[in-house]
Design a protein around this motif. Structure first.
Motif, mmCIF file in Angstrom:
data_model
loop_
_atom_site.group_PDB
_atom_site.id
_atom_site.type_symbol
_atom_site.label_atom_id
_atom_site.label_comp_id
_atom_site.label_asym_id
_atom_site.label_seq_id
_atom_site.Cartn_x
_atom_site.Cartn_y
_atom_site.Cartn_z
ATOM 1 N N ILE A 237 0.862 -1.176 0.000
ATOM 2 C CA ILE A 237 0.000 0.000 0.000
ATOM 3 C C ILE A 237 0.901 1.229 0.000
ATOM 4 O O ILE A 237 1.745 1.383 0.892
ATOM 5 N N ALA A 238 0.701 2.051 -1.006
ATOM 6 C CA ALA A 238 1.574 3.211 -1.145
ATOM 7 C C ALA A 238 1.332 4.204 -0.020
ATOM 8 O O ALA A 238 0.221 4.336 0.486
ATOM 9 N N ASN A 239 2.383 4.892 0.327
ATOM 10 C CA ASN A 239 2.308 5.990 1.284
ATOM 11 C C ASN A 239 1.844 5.572 2.674
ATOM 12 O O ASN A 239 1.295 6.362 3.412
ATOM 13 N N ALA A 240 2.025 4.304 2.996
ATOM 14 C CA ALA A 240 1.710 3.845 4.340
ATOM 15 C C ALA A 240 3.034 3.758 5.101
ATOM 16 O O ALA A 240 4.100 3.701 4.489
ATOM 17 N N PRO A 241 2.968 3.757 6.419
ATOM 18 C CA PRO A 241 4.207 3.606 7.197
ATOM 19 C C PRO A 241 4.920 2.316 6.788
ATOM 20 O O PRO A 241 4.275 1.368 6.343
ATOM 21 N N ILE B 289 3.754 -1.215 7.841
ATOM 22 C CA ILE B 289 2.551 -1.795 7.241
ATOM 23 C C ILE B 289 2.961 -2.364 5.892
ATOM 24 O O ILE B 289 3.266 -1.638 4.951
ATOM 25 N N VAL C 253 -1.652 -5.361 2.185
ATOM 26 C CA VAL C 253 -2.857 -6.129 2.483
ATOM 27 C C VAL C 253 -2.766 -7.481 1.786
ATOM 28 O O VAL C 253 -2.091 -7.632 0.777
ATOM 29 N N PRO D 2 -4.974 -6.231 6.509
ATOM 30 C CA PRO D 2 -3.691 -5.533 6.526
ATOM 31 C C PRO D 2 -2.639 -6.360 7.271
ATOM 32 O O PRO D 2 -2.957 -7.080 8.208
ATOM 33 N N ARG E 152 -11.751 -5.996 14.099
ATOM 34 C CA ARG E 152 -10.970 -6.002 12.872
ATOM 35 C C ARG E 152 -10.089 -7.235 12.831
ATOM 36 O O ARG E 152 -9.766 -7.816 13.854
ATOM 37 N N ALA F 278 -1.368 3.646 12.948
ATOM 38 C CA ALA F 278 -2.042 4.167 11.762
ATOM 39 C C ALA F 278 -2.857 3.089 11.053
ATOM 40 O O ALA F 278 -2.957 3.055 9.845
ATOM 41 N N LEU F 279 -3.414 2.171 11.838
ATOM 42 C CA LEU F 279 -4.213 1.110 11.235
ATOM 43 C C LEU F 279 -5.681 1.475 11.208
ATOM 44 O O LEU F 279 -6.432 1.052 10.354
ATOM 45 N N GLU G 293 -8.645 4.382 11.292
ATOM 46 C CA GLU G 293 -8.911 5.769 10.951
ATOM 47 C C GLU G 293 -9.180 6.552 12.230
ATOM 48 O O GLU G 293 -9.984 6.135 13.054
ATOM 49 N N GLU H 298 -9.508 12.693 11.347
ATOM 50 C CA GLU H 298 -9.200 12.775 9.922
ATOM 51 C C GLU H 298 -10.452 12.838 9.076
ATOM 52 O O GLU H 298 -11.440 12.238 9.391
ATOM 53 N N LEU I 293 2.242 6.751 -6.354
ATOM 54 C CA LEU I 293 2.133 5.596 -5.470
ATOM 55 C C LEU I 293 3.488 4.968 -5.138
ATOM 56 O O LEU I 293 3.526 3.859 -4.625
ATOM 57 N N ASP I 294 4.570 5.685 -5.448
ATOM 58 C CA ASP I 294 5.906 5.214 -5.071
ATOM 59 C C ASP I 294 6.208 3.812 -5.577
ATOM 60 O O ASP I 294 6.701 2.962 -4.827
ATOM 61 N N ASN J 299 -11.012 -3.613 7.574
ATOM 62 C CA ASN J 299 -9.950 -4.005 8.496
ATOM 63 C C ASN J 299 -8.800 -3.010 8.529
ATOM 64 O O ASN J 299 -7.925 -3.106 9.362
ATOM 65 N N TYR J 300 -8.802 -2.098 7.580
ATOM 66 C CA TYR J 300 -7.721 -1.139 7.544
ATOM 67 C C TYR J 300 -8.309 0.262 7.583
ATOM 68 O O TYR J 300 -9.198 0.539 8.368
ATOM 69 N N ARG J 301 -7.825 1.144 6.775
ATOM 70 C CA ARG J 301 -8.305 2.517 6.817
ATOM 71 C C ARG J 301 -8.354 3.040 5.399
ATOM 72 O O ARG J 301 -7.972 2.352 4.461
ATOM 73 N N LEU K 66 -5.353 -3.051 -5.776
ATOM 74 C CA LEU K 66 -6.030 -1.850 -5.294
ATOM 75 C C LEU K 66 -6.774 -1.176 -6.438
ATOM 76 O O LEU K 66 -6.289 -1.130 -7.576
#
Lengths: 166, 718
Positions: free
Chosen positions: A50-54, A57, A60, A69, A98, A159-160, A162, A166, B615-616, B660-662, B680
């Motif tokens: 997943i882009a731009n996630a810490p 993480i 998925v 995730p 979750r 950051a899992l 929301e 935000e 998206l890096d 399950n995520y955000r 995705l």
């Protein structure tokens, strides 16, 4: 530990109060989580980034039609060696309605700890706040870090989930 | 739009109520009846009666009316329940069901059965409580039942001389006290308005908990109740005859014991009163019933035909089936991928079978999806009333036009779109369309026009609320925004200014009116629609009108996707957003001030979003002439996405990431590909925003980003 001398606390009562933990390893350290939170254990495979996630993480994955995730606790806890191999295991846990998978170096066994074996967690440093620990389990010569997986995974820094803001 | 459009809703509802009633009747403990259950049964009968009255289903209404009265006695404990009474009740319920079926098939219910059941109920009332039932004068006399040859099409009209004491008010004016219990201000005003149309209001007083309106009217209690039920719950309205002034009419409408009872009132001129047949003993009636049932066997058979035409199924069940079918499709494409690697000569049978499976699976999926689709008519049909009421209150003349009622939309979405749409309609009526005088002064027709339309575009449904009113006032909006502390500039584009009305707490209404300008605002509307995966666009021209366009996906469960490859990663673009794809030539790419690059496509300059940058993605093709530009549309704007490869089109099952995520920026959801891996689904507008945000962040660090620098250097080289 005056409780130990309390005659009303017999073996059966101890049994009732004791909890079972799943013990897993991250590097050289041994951690444990409440086994009731664990849904299943599976291999690490097929994770979609997943882009731009810490960085902890990993992405998925498809768990029988459910998108789950995957969090690598080794990265989260700043371990030096992060390798993905045949031994790498994902523990699928159920927290706060979750399903989340956590990557660990290996799962060793299931332990039963009595309340006496669980010591309060000391104030820790930066990587793992003691807020996320439910204590330290002492078992003969072993020490288990008991992780409050609920608190950890729902915390802001993971950051899992929301956040309301935000 | 006429009332017949609501028939199906009523039938379904009545069907459910009857099922409830039966369940409660069956569960009822005769020795110690639970008052809650009795109340529930009573309410069911009452609701059916109300609906039947509204739609003019006379026979059904009269039957339920009798039934209801009897139940009323039962729940007040004035009647001791016995097994055979419950049986009679169940029989009545079956009869109601038959009548409902008849109406559903556009037939007149069996008059004979109707007469019989009325007689049975009357009989029961006489025996058990020693009195007839109110409203009894409307039902056919037993004479009818005994002579089936007689023309049964019309029930015997109420005899002039059959006052049957209690509902005497039916004929002449009566003084009623309508008590509104716990009704909010707004609804109360509406209710009083309705009452004014029914009769003369003499007095009104009280507070929110109980507000009493004294009304002189010729309309029966039941009709008033039926009208009020549109606005409020039946429990919130209590109607009684004003006993303080008996001069006008007969006493208490409630069947109070002290009221003159038909049983005692033998002198009353009743030519063929139902209560005049007490001699017929119970077993006789039953025997009668049995023979009659045989005689009319033929009729119910016809009614059965309609039963199979629709079943009520809970949405969860349908969703579960849709999910399972989704899994099936994934499994099927997994098999497909494996099988496609096999040698076609030796495995011909297997390949044929796979083809068949694929086709069947797709058909199955389509069929299952169509279960959830219902026409927009379901939504639109409630607006004539909203418009009529609102315009009346505002003193405006408005014509409502609806277009595309047959456009189908996922049921879960239709339900969720009603509230935002109602809000938009009210807003248009209140703020958009001017009062008749102003319109005339501006050279417009007095009558404003409000158009509700729906149509399909790609995988989306477009719902528009347009009015020919004053349009949005740019200056006023800007001034108001400044006042509310929003950051605005005079140079903002119209689009951006229009979007201001979606800011929380933003209202340009000079004063709060009854209709709009307070409470839930447009921000909630926008949030609701975005929550459904949709977007809101505003088009407005000063003096000409405003159009608010809602773009919604047809369904949330399945998506036609275009799979693309960037580096080693596969993403899905919603096919509905894809306009075309092309190989960009360097000559058509222009760097723009700052960081941006635009692509010229047929005289249109489109912002370029490189997916691998947003998206890096590592390992993606960066040579411009190797990439493919996919022209996509999102939130009304077009973009050129740079991707490595197009893989193909496929239907995908949409899986929510947030379960399950955000929420992930630039990504709307996820799906599972044929090989079991997760891909995705990209959100075009989100991707662009993400790209911009990243560029801004990068801009802080270095003046030029890769793509633009490459353009420059390549340009210099050539």
């Amino acid at each position: 530990m005056t409780n130990l001398t309390n005659p009303s606390l017999d073996a059966a009562a101890l049994e009732a109060q004791s909890r079972e933990f799943l013990v897993f390893s991250l590097g050289e350290e041994e951690y444990a989580i409440d086994i009731l939170k664990v849904q299943e254990i599976r291999g690490y495979e097929n994770v979609t980034r997943i882009a731009n996630a810490p960085d902890f993480i990993k992405g998925v994955t498809n768990l029988r039609g459910v998108i789950v995730p995957i969090v690598d606790l080794r990265i989260k806890f700043h371990l030096d060696k992060v390798e993905y191999g045949g031994q790498t295991v994902v523990i699928v846990v159920n927290v706060a309605d979750r399903v989340v998978g956590i990557v660990v170096d290996g799962v060793s066994d299931v332990m039963t700890l009595t309340p006496e074996q669980i010591k309060p967690a000391p104030e820790f440093g930066v990587t793992l706040s003691s807020d996320f620990l439910s204590g330290l389990g002492s078992l003969e010569d072993r020490m288990l870090v008991l992780v409050d997986i609920d608190k950890l995974l729902t915390s802001d820094e993971m950051a899992l989930v929301e956040q309301a803001s935000e | 739009m006429d009332i017949t459009d609501f028939y199906d809703t009523f039938f379904e509802e009545a069907e459910e109520l009857l099922a409830d009633m039966e369940r409660h009747l069956l569960e009822l403990d005769i020795d110690a009846p639970d008052s809650e259950q009795l109340n529930a049964i009573f309410r069911a009968a009452h609701s059916i009666k109300g609906g039947a009255g509204t739609f003019g289903f006379d026979v059904l209404q009269k039957t339920t009316h009798l039934f209801e009265n009897l139940l009323d006695h039962a729940r007040r404990g004035e009647m001791t329940l016995r097994r055979d009474i419950i049986d009679t009740f169940l029989e009545t319920k079956d009869m109601l069901h038959d009548q409902l079926d008849a109406y559903r098939n556009d037939e007149e219910p069996d008059q004979e059965a109707f007469a019989r059941i009325c007689q049975t109920l009357q009989q029961l009332a006489l025996e058990e409580i020693g009195q007839g039932l109110e409203g009894a004068e409307d039902v056919p006399t037993p004479g009818d039942a005994d002579s089936p040859g007689q023309q049964p099409a019309t029930p015997e009209p109420p005899q002039a001389g059959a006052p049957a004491a209690e509902e005497a008010g039916d004929g002449g004016d009566q003084r009623l006290v309508v008590a509104l219990i716990d009704v909010g201000d707004k609804d109360r005003a509406l209710l009083i308005e309705e009452l004014e149309q029914l009769g003369e209001i003499q007095a009104q007083q009280g507070n929110q908990a109980c507000y009493e309106v004294t009304l002189i009217t010729a309309v029966s209690r039941d009709d008033i109740e039926a009208v009020m039920c549109f606005i409020t719950e039946p429990e919130q309205v209590q109607i009684r005859v004003d006993e303080s002034e008996e001069a006008i009419t007969a006493p208490a409408a409630e069947p109070a014991p002290e009221a003159t009872l038909p049983g005692e009132n033998t002198e009353a001129p009743q030519p063929a009163p139902p209560s005049a047949t007490p001699a017929a003993s119970r077993p006789d009636t039953n025997k009668n019933d049995a023979s009659k049932t045989k005689a009319s066997d033929a009729k119910p058979k016809k009614a059965k035909g309609s039963e199979s035409s629709s079943i009520r199924v809970s949405v969860e069940k349908v969703d579960q089936i849709i999910n399972l079918v989704g899994e099936l499709i994934i499994t099927q494409s997994m098999l497909d991928q494996t099988v496609s690697e096999l040698d076609g000569v030796n495995n011909g049978n297997l390949l044929n079978g796979m083809n068949l499976l694929q086709r069947n699976a797709r058909d199955l999926q389509e069929a299952v999806m169509s279960v959830r689709m219902i026409p927009m008519d379901f939504v639109f049909s409630r607006f004539p009333r909203v418009v009529r009421e609102t315009s009346g209150k505002l003193g405006k003349e408005i014509e409502l036009v609806t277009e595309g009622e047959s456009t189908e939309l996922d049921k879960s979405l239709t339900e969720r779109i009603i509230d935002p749409l109602t809000h938009l309609v009210r807003n248009s009526l209140d703020h958009g369309i001017e009062p008749p005088e102003v319109r005339e002064a501006n050279g417009k027709p007095r009558t404003g026009k409000l158009t509700l339309s729906a149509r399909h575009q790609g995988g989306n449904i477009i719902i528009e609320v347009s009015d020919d009113g004053a349009g949005l006032d740019r200056d006023k909006l800007l001034a108001k925004a400044q006042e509310s502390g929003l950051s605005v500039t005079d140079t903002m584009s119209d689009d951006e200014v229009w979007q201001l009305i979606f800011a929380p707490g933003f209202s340009t209404a000079k004063e709060v009116t009854d209709v709009s300008g307070r409470g839930v605002g447009m921000d909630v509307v926008k949030r609701n629609i975005q929550g459904m995966g949709g977007q809101v666009q505003i088009m407005s021209a000063r003096g000409k009108g405003t159009t608010i366009r809602i773009v919604l996906p047809l369904t949330l469960a399945i998506l036609d996707g275009m799979s693309i490859k960037v580096g080693e990663e596969v993403f899905i673009l919603p096919l509905s957003t894809v306009l075309e794809s092309l190989q960009p030539s360097r000559d058509d790419l222009y760097p723009m001030a700052g960081d941006d690059v635009v692509l010229k496509v047929r005289d249109e300059y489109l912002p370029v979003v490189a997916v691998h940058e947003a998206l890096d993605v590592t390992g993606a093709k960066t040579e411009l002439n190797e990439t493919i530009a996919v022209i996509v549309q999102g939130e009304g704007r077009r973009y050129a996405l740079l991707v490595d490869d197009l893989i193909g089109q496929q239907q995908v099952v949409v899986k929510n990431l947030e379960t399950n995520y955000r929420k992930v920026p630039g990504v709307s959801a996820a799906t599972i590909l044929g090989d079991g891996s997760v891909a995705l689904i990209l959100d075009i507008a989100g991707l662009h925003r993400l790209n911009r945000a990243k560029k801004e962040a990068r801009h802080q660090q270095r003046p030029h980003h890769d793509l633009e620098r490459r353009l420059h250097t390549e340009g210099e080289a050539s």
